[in-house]
Design a protein around this motif. Structure first.
Motif, PDB file in Angstrom:
ATOM      1  N   UNK A  86      42.735  43.170  34.650  1.00  0.00           N
ATOM      2  CA  UNK A  86      41.741  44.138  34.236  1.00  0.00           C
ATOM      3  C   UNK A  86      41.698  45.411  35.595  1.00  0.00           C
ATOM      4  N   UNK A  87      41.652  44.747  36.762  1.00  0.00           N
ATOM      5  CA  UNK A  87      41.380  45.672  37.923  1.00  0.00           C
ATOM      6  C   UNK A  87      42.847  46.559  37.730  1.00  0.00           C
ATOM      7  N   UNK A  88      44.185  46.321  37.591  1.00  0.00           N
ATOM      8  CA  UNK A  88      45.265  47.004  37.607  1.00  0.00           C
ATOM      9  C   UNK A  88      45.191  48.140  36.513  1.00  0.00           C
ATOM     10  N   UNK A 105      32.495  40.727  41.185  1.00  0.00           N
ATOM     11  CA  UNK A 105      32.664  39.556  40.565  1.00  0.00           C
ATOM     12  C   UNK A 105      33.849  38.571  41.494  1.00  0.00           C
ATOM     13  N   UNK A 106      35.097  39.371  41.727  1.00  0.00           N
ATOM     14  CA  UNK A 106      36.092  38.823  42.223  1.00  0.00           C
ATOM     15  C   UNK A 106      35.855  38.468  43.807  1.00  0.00           C
ATOM     16  N   UNK A 107      35.293  39.308  44.426  1.00  0.00           N
ATOM     17  CA  UNK A 107      34.972  39.177  45.822  1.00  0.00           C
ATOM     18  C   UNK A 107      33.593  38.592  46.373  1.00  0.00           C
ATOM     19  N   UNK A 108      32.954  38.454  45.040  1.00  0.00           N
ATOM     20  CA  UNK A 108      31.337  37.931  45.505  1.00  0.00           C
ATOM     21  C   UNK A 108      30.522  38.889  46.314  1.00  0.00           C
ATOM     22  N   UNK A 109      30.927  40.069  45.854  1.00  0.00           N
ATOM     23  CA  UNK A 109      29.803  41.140  46.659  1.00  0.00           C
ATOM     24  C   UNK A 109      28.488  40.976  46.008  1.00  0.00           C
ATOM     25  N   UNK A 112      34.477  48.442  40.239  1.00  0.00           N
ATOM     26  CA  UNK A 112      33.184  48.021  41.018  1.00  0.00           C
ATOM     27  C   UNK A 112      32.521  46.788  40.364  1.00  0.00           C
ATOM     28  N   UNK A 113      32.419  46.549  39.199  1.00  0.00           N
ATOM     29  CA  UNK A 113      31.984  45.371  38.784  1.00  0.00           C
ATOM     30  C   UNK A 113      32.592  44.341  38.843  1.00  0.00           C
ATOM     31  N   UNK A 122      29.572  39.523  31.654  1.00  0.00           N
ATOM     32  CA  UNK A 122      29.507  40.130  30.346  1.00  0.00           C
ATOM     33  C   UNK A 122      29.593  41.720  30.499  1.00  0.00           C
ATOM     34  N   UNK A 123      28.927  42.204  31.513  1.00  0.00           N
ATOM     35  CA  UNK A 123      29.043  43.592  31.790  1.00  0.00           C
ATOM     36  C   UNK A 123      30.476  44.032  32.203  1.00  0.00           C
ATOM     37  N   UNK A 124      31.105  43.379  32.919  1.00  0.00           N
ATOM     38  CA  UNK A 124      32.436  43.774  33.360  1.00  0.00           C
ATOM     39  C   UNK A 124      33.425  43.779  32.145  1.00  0.00           C
TER      40      UNK A 124
END
Length: 124
Positions: A80-82, A120-124, A115-116, A3-5
């Motif tokens: 979204x990242x792009x 999520x994508x890389x499980x950080x 960052x957010x 939701x934040x992302x």
């Protein structure tokens, strides 16, 4: 976290919708109050250049909003990242070439989104 992302992505997209409107439709009126350091006599002669810039901001907003309706979670994050990376790079370039304020208004929110979404994508 999702939701934040998505919220940050919407915020950045809405900011670029505002930039579109300001540069394409309100350059010689409302933009004068926003861009106070820009010489008043240059607004009219640069109207078409500002409109072109506004169109590009619209493409960024469209890409960000598109990322939110893609059904594949993997592609949604990638898109979204792009587009957030495009906004971030534009913010860095604007800070270097025009005003550091551009980084805070444009680049920093995009970086936060990157960052957010990356977490999520890389499980950080």
């Amino acid at each position: 976290m999702l939701i934040l992302a998505k919220g940050i992505t919407v915020l950045v997209a809405l900011m670029h919708c505002y930039f579109l409107w300001l540069e394409m439709f309100a350059w010689t009126t409302k933009a004068k109050k926003v861009f106070r350091n820009f010489p008043d006599e240059l607004f009219e002669p640069t109207k078409s250049m500002a409109a072109n810039q506004g169109l590009y901001n619209g493409f960024l907003a469209a890409g960000l909003l598109w990322s939110l309706i893609i059904s594949s979670p993997e592609w949604s994050v990638n898109i979204a990242l792009f587009f957030l990376a495009c906004v971030f790079i534009a913010g860095v370039y604007g800070a270097i070439s025009v005003s550091k304020k551009i980084f805070y208004v444009q680049g920093l929110p995009a970086l936060l989104g990157i960052i957010v979404w990356s977490a999520l994508k890389f499980g950080l």
